[in-house]
Design a protein around this motif. Structure first.
Motif, PDB file in Angstrom:
ATOM      1  N   ASN A  97       0.777  -1.080  -0.067  1.00 14.32           N
ATOM      2  CA  ASN A  97       0.151   0.025   0.012  1.00 14.32           C
ATOM      3  C   ASN A  97       0.959   1.290  -0.102  1.00 14.32           C
ATOM      4  O   ASN A  97       1.973   1.218   0.631  1.00 14.32           O
ATOM      5  N   THR A  98       0.368   2.260  -0.719  1.00 19.87           N
ATOM      6  CA  THR A  98       1.107   3.570  -0.906  1.00 19.87           C
ATOM      7  C   THR A  98       2.494   3.564  -1.829  1.00 19.87           C
ATOM      8  O   THR A  98       3.385   4.328  -1.799  1.00 19.87           O
ATOM      9  N   GLY A  99       2.611   2.175  -2.260  1.00 21.75           N
ATOM     10  CA  GLY A  99       3.820   1.693  -3.017  1.00 21.75           C
ATOM     11  C   GLY A  99       5.296   1.529  -2.295  1.00 21.75           C
ATOM     12  O   GLY A  99       6.181   1.463  -2.855  1.00 21.75           O
ATOM     13  N   ASN A 100       4.958   1.424  -1.099  1.00 21.43           N
ATOM     14  CA  ASN A 100       5.918   1.166  -0.269  1.00 21.43           C
ATOM     15  C   ASN A 100       6.676  -0.391  -0.458  1.00 21.43           C
ATOM     16  O   ASN A 100       5.682  -1.447  -0.670  1.00 21.43           O
ATOM     17  N   CYS A 101       7.844  -0.571  -0.585  1.00 31.22           N
ATOM     18  CA  CYS A 101       8.543  -1.718  -0.474  1.00 31.22           C
ATOM     19  C   CYS A 101       9.490  -1.949   0.586  1.00 31.22           C
ATOM     20  O   CYS A 101       9.647  -1.319   1.342  1.00 31.22           O
ATOM     21  N   LEU A 102       9.840  -3.446   0.759  1.00 30.51           N
ATOM     22  CA  LEU A 102      10.575  -3.712   2.024  1.00 30.51           C
ATOM     23  C   LEU A 102      12.146  -3.557   1.606  1.00 30.51           C
ATOM     24  O   LEU A 102      12.827  -3.610   0.379  1.00 30.51           O
ATOM     25  N   ASN A 103      12.817  -3.291   2.722  1.00 26.73           N
ATOM     26  CA  ASN A 103      14.141  -3.114   2.592  1.00 26.73           C
ATOM     27  C   ASN A 103      14.761  -4.648   3.252  1.00 26.73           C
ATOM     28  O   ASN A 103      13.828  -5.349   3.843  1.00 26.73           O
ATOM     29  N   ALA A 104      16.108  -4.803   3.356  1.00 31.29           N
ATOM     30  CA  ALA A 104      16.735  -5.829   3.993  1.00 31.29           C
ATOM     31  C   ALA A 104      16.376  -6.311   5.294  1.00 31.29           C
ATOM     32  O   ALA A 104      16.275  -7.227   5.946  1.00 31.29           O
ATOM     33  N   ASP A 105      16.405  -5.057   6.014  1.00 27.28           N
ATOM     34  CA  ASP A 105      16.024  -5.097   7.667  1.00 27.28           C
ATOM     35  C   ASP A 105      14.389  -5.409   7.909  1.00 27.28           C
ATOM     36  O   ASP A 105      14.437  -5.375   9.097  1.00 27.28           O
ATOM     37  N   GLY A 106      13.575  -5.450   6.850  1.00 28.96           N
ATOM     38  CA  GLY A 106      12.169  -5.494   7.110  1.00 28.96           C
ATOM     39  C   GLY A 106      11.435  -4.359   7.356  1.00 28.96           C
ATOM     40  O   GLY A 106      10.474  -4.260   7.377  1.00 28.96           O
ATOM     41  N   SER A 107      12.064  -2.950   6.941  1.00 25.44           N
ATOM     42  CA  SER A 107      11.421  -1.917   7.156  1.00 25.44           C
ATOM     43  C   SER A 107      10.717  -1.626   5.856  1.00 25.44           C
ATOM     44  O   SER A 107      11.231  -2.242   4.870  1.00 25.44           O
ATOM     45  N   GLN A 108       9.799  -0.717   5.663  1.00 31.02           N
ATOM     46  CA  GLN A 108       9.196  -0.360   4.403  1.00 31.02           C
ATOM     47  C   GLN A 108       9.609   1.091   4.121  1.00 31.02           C
ATOM     48  O   GLN A 108       9.261   2.053   4.852  1.00 31.02           O
ATOM     49  N   THR A 109       9.936   1.312   2.960  1.00 36.03           N
ATOM     50  CA  THR A 109      10.076   2.566   2.291  1.00 36.03           C
ATOM     51  C   THR A 109       9.685   2.691   0.981  1.00 36.03           C
ATOM     52  O   THR A 109       9.434   1.526   0.066  1.00 36.03           O
ATOM     53  N   THR A 146      -3.976 -13.588 -20.167  1.00 38.76           N
ATOM     54  CA  THR A 146      -2.569 -13.648 -20.488  1.00 38.76           C
ATOM     55  C   THR A 146      -1.762 -12.539 -20.881  1.00 38.76           C
ATOM     56  O   THR A 146      -0.462 -12.708 -21.408  1.00 38.76           O
ATOM     57  N   ASN A 147      -2.326 -11.295 -20.730  1.00 40.32           N
ATOM     58  CA  ASN A 147      -1.352 -10.293 -21.227  1.00 40.32           C
ATOM     59  C   ASN A 147      -1.198  -9.280 -20.008  1.00 40.32           C
ATOM     60  O   ASN A 147      -2.286  -9.011 -18.955  1.00 40.32           O
ATOM     61  N   GLY A 148       0.008  -8.527 -19.805  1.00 41.27           N
ATOM     62  CA  GLY A 148      -0.083  -7.668 -18.719  1.00 41.27           C
ATOM     63  C   GLY A 148       0.808  -7.804 -17.558  1.00 41.27           C
ATOM     64  O   GLY A 148       1.205  -9.050 -17.393  1.00 41.27           O
ATOM     65  N   THR A 149       1.264  -6.892 -16.645  1.00 45.12           N
ATOM     66  CA  THR A 149       2.041  -7.242 -15.628  1.00 45.12           C
ATOM     67  C   THR A 149       1.555  -6.436 -14.320  1.00 45.12           C
ATOM     68  O   THR A 149       0.604  -5.703 -14.574  1.00 45.12           O
ATOM     69  N   ASN A 150       2.048  -6.597 -13.229  1.00 49.31           N
ATOM     70  CA  ASN A 150       1.913  -5.892 -12.144  1.00 49.31           C
ATOM     71  C   ASN A 150       3.145  -5.182 -11.531  1.00 49.31           C
ATOM     72  O   ASN A 150       3.620  -5.767 -10.360  1.00 49.31           O
ATOM     73  N   PRO A 151       3.725  -3.915 -12.092  1.00 46.51           N
ATOM     74  CA  PRO A 151       4.989  -3.575 -11.602  1.00 46.51           C
ATOM     75  C   PRO A 151       4.949  -2.988 -10.060  1.00 46.51           C
ATOM     76  O   PRO A 151       4.147  -2.602  -9.463  1.00 46.51           O
ATOM     77  N   GLY A 152       6.126  -2.955  -9.831  1.00 51.27           N
ATOM     78  CA  GLY A 152       6.321  -2.250  -8.318  1.00 51.27           C
ATOM     79  C   GLY A 152       7.815  -2.524  -8.044  1.00 51.27           C
ATOM     80  O   GLY A 152       8.370  -3.458  -8.493  1.00 51.27           O
ATOM     81  N   CYS A 153       8.223  -1.767  -6.888  1.00 50.97           N
ATOM     82  CA  CYS A 153       9.645  -1.922  -6.345  1.00 50.97           C
ATOM     83  C   CYS A 153      10.736  -1.859  -7.676  1.00 50.97           C
ATOM     84  O   CYS A 153      11.801  -2.585  -7.678  1.00 50.97           O
ATOM     85  N   GLY A 154      10.444  -0.756  -8.330  1.00 55.22           N
ATOM     86  CA  GLY A 154      11.495  -0.690  -9.275  1.00 55.22           C
ATOM     87  C   GLY A 154      11.618  -1.990 -10.290  1.00 55.22           C
ATOM     88  O   GLY A 154      12.509  -1.809 -11.184  1.00 55.22           O
ATOM     89  N   THR A 155      10.395  -2.620 -10.578  1.00 54.08           N
ATOM     90  CA  THR A 155      10.439  -3.617 -11.423  1.00 54.08           C
ATOM     91  C   THR A 155       9.147  -3.983 -12.375  1.00 54.08           C
ATOM     92  O   THR A 155       8.239  -2.996 -11.882  1.00 54.08           O
ATOM     93  N   LEU A 156       9.163  -4.744 -13.313  1.00 51.89           N
ATOM     94  CA  LEU A 156       7.942  -4.819 -13.712  1.00 51.89           C
ATOM     95  C   LEU A 156       6.840  -5.941 -13.282  1.00 51.89           C
ATOM     96  O   LEU A 156       6.026  -6.149 -13.874  1.00 51.89           O
ATOM     97  N   GLY A 157       7.484  -6.436 -12.270  1.00 48.70           N
ATOM     98  CA  GLY A 157       6.554  -7.523 -11.353  1.00 48.70           C
ATOM     99  C   GLY A 157       6.382  -8.596 -12.258  1.00 48.70           C
ATOM    100  O   GLY A 157       7.428  -9.015 -12.635  1.00 48.70           O
ATOM    101  N   PHE A 158       5.393  -9.480 -12.099  1.00 47.73           N
ATOM    102  CA  PHE A 158       5.415 -10.520 -12.695  1.00 47.73           C
ATOM    103  C   PHE A 158       4.345 -10.446 -13.894  1.00 47.73           C
ATOM    104  O   PHE A 158       3.843  -9.226 -14.274  1.00 47.73           O
ATOM    105  N   ASN A 159       4.343 -11.465 -14.657  1.00 46.36           N
ATOM    106  CA  ASN A 159       3.516 -11.153 -15.951  1.00 46.36           C
ATOM    107  C   ASN A 159       2.396 -12.206 -15.910  1.00 46.36           C
ATOM    108  O   ASN A 159       2.517 -13.185 -15.413  1.00 46.36           O
ATOM    109  N   ALA A 160       1.250 -11.649 -16.546  1.00 52.51           N
ATOM    110  CA  ALA A 160       0.187 -12.463 -16.727  1.00 52.51           C
ATOM    111  C   ALA A 160       0.501 -13.365 -17.965  1.00 52.51           C
ATOM    112  O   ALA A 160       1.155 -13.041 -19.103  1.00 52.51           O
ATOM    113  N   THR A 161       0.114 -14.691 -17.819  1.00 55.56           N
ATOM    114  CA  THR A 161       0.284 -15.697 -18.928  1.00 55.56           C
ATOM    115  C   THR A 161      -0.672 -16.786 -18.915  1.00 55.56           C
ATOM    116  O   THR A 161      -1.557 -16.911 -17.876  1.00 55.56           O
TER     117      THR A 161
END
Length: 641
Positions: free
Chosen positions: A434-446, A602-617
């Motif tokens: 939520n709000t686009g936050n992703c995890l860091n290695a220590d478990g925090s969210q930014t 079968t088309n589309g992705t779910n981007p986030g955390c500086g990536t394209l996320g996964f792909n629909a297939t």
């Protein structure tokens, strides 16, 4: 086998502390440990050792290790017990802590110097409470309590880790207050959480603003989604025949409320027989459509306060028609608000009064003596759960401790045993939280974190997680939908808390074999965990009446109530033929016979955390799940069971 806490992104260490322990007791081990102080908090000072602190031990439930097998027994289409749902009394008897558990914890406390009169066992034996001082609590748990300050001025009491004797650990799920920080922050001294319904909290829908012209034609569904589009997409042409004995519940968390005049405006345009019709309001812990002393629905007639509830009810009510009433569960007063646990308390009396996952640092406490608050006892087992319950709210898994999430997830399994279908939206930020936050290695969210941040309760293996699709520009309702990539992205991925349930192993294995994931295993859980979503429905360009006009709205928030309407109509047909309700649907929808009843996306992705996320297939994928439901096929197959 039941789901268990995974080692990924958890920091539960096997540290012994026997040097500090009473020699007559077993060595202490770390029971829970936090790796970092959550964002916005600082450790201010040591807590006064003479201060009072009520310790609450969540006692391990009996037979809980078998809950997954027990749930499958009544939920798998190949089981001879399919549909033989349990009663509330059977649930209570099956999972009450064993006498051995109670005695083990009590004996340890007494040996440690706690007098019996300072211990209180909750009515359903789920929690053992100890009236303690900070000094005694620190000695019992080998912990060190501090006062933590938040940048908003809120204060909180917590420790960084705590220990239990080795022989006690199997009998205690978790202890409060300890490492558990609040999932949300409120600028209010009396408590330090923000209700899940507050604007900006959880996975609330998005809007692109007002629209002047409504395009209520099937050929325009790529521009605006209206009820006729959804009926065409999913084949939902059905009139209820058992509406008086069927039930569909939609949950809203105060201050999110609907406005009747908006429901009427929507009905005037799309379902005239629903003009003037309201859902059946079930108030939980003071839930109401207006604050105390107010005459206007909502604290502000705006999208932030009315958008979610208006969306859910306008489409939910229209799709099931006037012949099927909808129950609105309005949770929480206008001061404290509500939480998932307080809603569960109302459904299951064994979950209340600290008998379940409730934690005063994260859940509201009633009576609420604040001005305008619900100054009465908490609703506890007072509400009959509907056959299908849709919830368009969610946290990030990382907002909550693993023990807290697991305890709550087990409650969804119990309600599944009772024949309830729980739907949760999967989130709107792709692989981010939520709000686009992703995890860091220590478990925090930014916002600039790199590790995928899964949603909860969507990752609970005992609920059905609903992702979002869209009719892309230039396409029509007769063509396959794509993963939603307009304004929002369908939440999906892999849990950090729950292992992969048996029902989806084949589907996920097929996805991974055909679509090897190229991301580093450091940014997502690759160890074989619960994957989500389970299925999807349209989540883009919904025409919604809000504040006297129409807006375009987007979100998995829209998809969940649509799926709920479809399953409610399946229940209607089953009930009319003397068959039991669907209950927990996941083992069925993942079965070989049912997979063809979903339109593959079968088309589309779910981007986030500086990536394209996964792909629909082809087949199941962590963007749209099994695909979108096709009502005629699902109805025929479910009627055959």
């Amino acid at each position: 086998m039941r789901s268990f806490l995974l080692p990924v992104l958890s920091f539960t260490l096997g540290l012994a502390a026997s040097a500090f322990a009473d020699p007559t007791l077993s060595p202490w081990r770390v029971h829970e440990q936090r790796s970092h102080i959550p964002t916005g908090w600082t450790r201010a000072r040591k807590l006064d050792s003479s201060a009072s602190i009520p310790l609450r031990f969540a006692l391990a439930q009996s037979n809980i290790e078998n809950i997954e097998a027990l749930l499958y027994d009544v939920s798998h289409p190949g089981s001879s017990n399919y549909g033989n749902h349990w009663s509330a009394s059977q649930i209570a008897a099956k999972f009450a802590p064993k006498p051995e558990t109670i005695e083990t914890v009590r004996s340890w406390l007494i040996e440690s110097g706690v007098e019996p009169h300072r211990m209180k066992l909750s009515p359903t034996k789920g929690w053992l409470e100890v009236a303690s001082t900070v000094e005694e609590a620190e000695n019992l748990l080998l912990a060190e309590y501090h006062v933590y300050d938040h940048e908003t001025g809120t204060k909180h009491i917590a420790c960084e880790s705590y220990h239990l004797p080795e022989h006690v650990i199997p009998h205690v799920d978790f202890v409060t207050p300890t490492i558990h920080f609040d999932a949300r922050i409120q600028k209010r001294d009396q408590y330090s959480r923000v209700p899940i319904g507050q604007p900006g909290q959880g996975s609330t829908p998005k809007t692109t603003g007002h629209i002047d012209d409504i395009l209520d034609q099937i050929e325009d569904c790529d521009k605006q989604i209206t009820p006729i589009c959804l009926r065409a997409l999913y084949g939902l042409w059905y009139e209820p025949v058992a509406g008086n004995i069927n039930s569909y519940g939609i949950v809203e968390y105060t201050p999110q409320v609907y406005v009747q005049s908006d429901l009427d405006l929507f009905a005037k345009n799309f379902s005239t027989d629903l003009e003037g019709v309201s859902p059946t309001l079930v108030s939980i812990d003071g839930g109401s459509l207006t604050p105390s002393g107010s005459s206007a629905s909502g604290s502000d007639a705006s999208f932030d306060y009315n958008g979610e509830s208006n969306l859910d009810l306008e489409y939910g009510m229209t799709l099931v028609t006037k012949k099927q009433n909808i129950t609105l569960y309005q949770v929480g007063d206008w001061v404290e608000g509500g939480s998932f646990n307080t809603f569960l308390d109302a459904l299951d009396g064994t979950y209340c009064a600290y008998d379940g996952g409730d934690d005063p640092s994260q859940d509201p406490v009633y009576p609420d003596t604040a001005s305008g608050g619900y100054n009465d006892d908490e609703d506890c087992g007072t509400v009959q759960p509907a056959n299908v319950i849709s919830t368009s709210y969610g946290y990030n898994e990382a907002d909550l401790s693993a023990a807290y999430a697991i305890r709550q997830c087990d409650e969804y399994a119990k309600l599944g045993l009772m024949g309830v279908t729980f739907l949760f939206s999967s989130g709107d930020e792709g692989v981010a939280g939520n709000t686009g936050n992703c995890l860091n290695a220590d478990g925090s969210q930014t916002w600039d974190g790199k590790i995928f941040n899964p949603s909860f309760p969507a990752t609970c293996p005992y609920v059905t997680a609903v992702g979002a699709t869209q009719v892309s520009p230039g396409q029509n309702v007769w063509e396959p939908e794509n993963a939603c990539e307009q304004v929002i992205y369908s939440g999906g991925g892999f849990s950090n808390y729950f292992s992969m349930p048996d029902y989806q192993k084949g589907a996920v294995k097929g996805y991974l074999a055909a679509n090897p994931i190229s991301y580093s295993k450091d940014i997502y859980n690759s160890t074989g965990s619960r994957a989500y979503p389970d299925l999807s429905a349209n989540g883009a360009n919904y025409v919604v009446a809000i504040d006297g006009s129409f807006q375009l709205v987007y979100g998995t928030s829209a998809a969940s109530p649509v799926v709920g309407a479809i399953l409610t109509m399946v229940n209607d047909a089953r009930i009319a033929r003397g068959k039991p309700t669907l209950g927990f649907i996941n083992p069925t929808i993942y079965s070989t016979a049912f997979v063809p009843s979903f339109k593959d996306v079968t088309n589309g992705t779910n981007p986030g955390c500086g990536t394209l996320g996964f792909n629909a297939t082809k087949g199941w994928d962590p963007v749209t799940g099994l695909g979108t439901p096709y009502f005629p096929s699902l109805l025929a197959k479910w009627l055959s069971i």
